[in-house]
Scaffold this active site. Structure first.
Site, short mmCIF file in Angstrom:
data_model
loop_
_atom_site.label_atom_id
_atom_site.label_comp_id
_atom_site.label_asym_id
_atom_site.label_seq_id
_atom_site.Cartn_x
_atom_site.Cartn_y
_atom_site.Cartn_z
N HIS A 45 0.83 -1.21 0.00
CA HIS A 45 0.00 0.00 0.00
C HIS A 45 0.87 1.26 0.00
O HIS A 45 0.44 2.31 0.49
CB HIS A 45 -0.98 0.00 1.19
CG HIS A 45 -2.10 -0.99 1.01
ND1 HIS A 45 -3.20 -0.73 0.22
CD2 HIS A 45 -2.27 -2.24 1.48
CE1 HIS A 45 -4.02 -1.77 0.24
NE2 HIS A 45 -3.47 -2.71 0.99
N ASP A 68 3.62 -4.33 -10.97
CA ASP A 68 3.52 -5.67 -11.56
C ASP A 68 4.18 -5.72 -12.94
O ASP A 68 4.93 -6.65 -13.25
CB ASP A 68 2.05 -6.09 -11.70
CG ASP A 68 1.36 -6.17 -10.35
OD1 ASP A 68 2.04 -6.03 -9.32
OD2 ASP A 68 0.13 -6.37 -10.34
MG MG Z 1 -3.29 -8.55 -11.76
#
Ligand code: MG
Ligand code: ADP
Length: 371
Positions: free
Chosen positions: A22, A159
């Protein structure tokens, strides 16, 4: 198997975030590692401007035309591939048609980023198939844009970035504000063991948005005292103590998580550079407590999984990973203790919850590459 003329194979890894939770949308630090679960794209050139896409995971085929004047997402898995194609085209890259065969060992929807592995593998394959070179930062940003704008998922850059830049034997510390990064060595005798609670509480999406708003409220407060503060990344521990006193308790706790978590990532990077896994593990434990008590995004199942792991010998550290309210924990485990770890934690979790967990034993891996 002999390859068809012109056929190429690419793969991109899934990932797990070791520490720094976060913090991404607060312009802070994260520390993911690419893992040896992959999405593989086999691409065969075509003479037209069509994509024929097959996913083994869904036993499903889709056709897409680059010259479709109004491509729209349909909520289908193929949005992730078509979104990348559309976004690359809109960025000025003229792509050639192709057939794409997708297969993957990244569990889908488990929080190990099967979506970014697919986007990055497909994007890389489509560009190479069109003889286009692009740098990896640009590829990561375009894949993120595809997920944000085409698929409609409000995700950060982590990501896609780790799917592009991961390196075997290393974790990666990423500054989400500047995109500066550092590769950090992970000793070979340690495994990344990921325990899936198999639980996904309904709250996840609404609470995620609440946390973002709470952080924004915190920023507005600190900016009154320190005008240069535009995100919690700029808030120091001193600012927190000095100017956080009048904040509502909940906002104060949210801010304290983000500020201390950023500091923990910096310390965790130093620990890895000194091969101090004990210190790294302690920081993982502190991160979990902060997420549980201050940020309040853990849940009973995640806490149980972490408690069970902490009791096993040979575990350096354990914590929830990902957004929370279910999903996975990440555990740093001595390689020769993994078998016992898996057995004990699986048994303990099933006894406590009645749910059989999935456990993935991973090593670190390289970012997107052709095979
Ligand atoms: Mg994903
Ligand atoms: P996560 O990234 O945590 O695995 P997401 O919900 O972000 O979960 O992404 C999962 C979605 O990505 C799937 O529902 C599907 O639409 C797409 N996807 C991922 N892997 C594949 C695959 N191998 N084949 C087809 N679609 C995939």
């Amino acid at each position: 198997m002999p390859r068809i003329e012109g056929q190429r194979i690419y793969r991109a890894p899934g990932r797990v975030n070791l520490i720094g939770e976060h913090t991404d949308y607060n312009g802070g630090f994260v520390m993911p590692a690419a893992i040896d679960l992959y999405t593989q794209v086999t691409i065969t050139p075509r003479d037209d401007r069509k994509l024929l896409i097959h996913s083994e995971s869904f036993s499903d085929d889709v056709e897409f035309d680059f010259d479709d004047p109004h491509p729209i997402a349909s909520g289908h898995w193929s949005d992730y591939v078509c979104g990348v194609a559309v976004t690359l085209e809109r960025a000025g890259f003229s792509l050639k048609g192709a057939a794409l065969e997708i297969r993957s060992t990244v569990p889908i929807g488990a929080g190990l980023s099967s979506s970014a592995a697919l986007e990055v593998a497909a994007g890389y394959a489509l560009l190479d198939n069109s003889a286009i070179q692009i740098d990896r930062t640009e590829l990561a940003k375009l894949c993120q844009r595809a997920e944000n704008e085409f698929v409609g998922m409000r995700c950060g850059i982590m990501d896609q970035f780790i799917a592009c830049f991961g390196q075997a034997g290393h974790a990666l510390m990423l500054d989400c504000r500047s995109l500066d990064y550092r590769l950090l060595p992970l000793p070979p005798g340690v495994r990344l063991v990921i325990c899936n609670t198999m639980i996904r509480h309904e709250l996840a999406a609404s609470e995620y948005n609440n946390r973002r708003s709470e952080c924004e409220a915190g920023v507005r407060n600190f900016a009154k005292f320190v005008p240069s503060v535009s995100s919690l990344r700029n808030v120091t521990l001193n600012d927190l103590e000095g100017y956080g006193r009048d904040l509502p308790e909940v906002i104060y706790k949210r801010c304290r998580h983000v500020v201390t978590e950023n500091a923990r990532v910096v310390e965790a990077a130093a620990a890895l550079e000194q091969s101090d896994l004990q210190a790294f593990g302690d920081l993982m434990a502190a991160s979990h407590r902060s997420l549980r008590d201050d940020y309040e995004v853990s849940c009973a199942e995640l806490d149980t999984m972490v408690d069970l792991a902490t009791q096993v010998e040979g575990v350096y550290g354990a914590r929830m990973t990902g957004g929370g309210f279910g999903g996975c924990t990440i555990n740093l485990v001595k390689a020769d203790r993994v078998a016992e770890f898996t057995k004990d934690v699986a048994r303990g979790y099933e006894q406590a919850t009645g749910v059989v967990p999935e456990i993935y034993v991973c090593s670190t891996a390289d970012g997107v590459a052709d095979l």
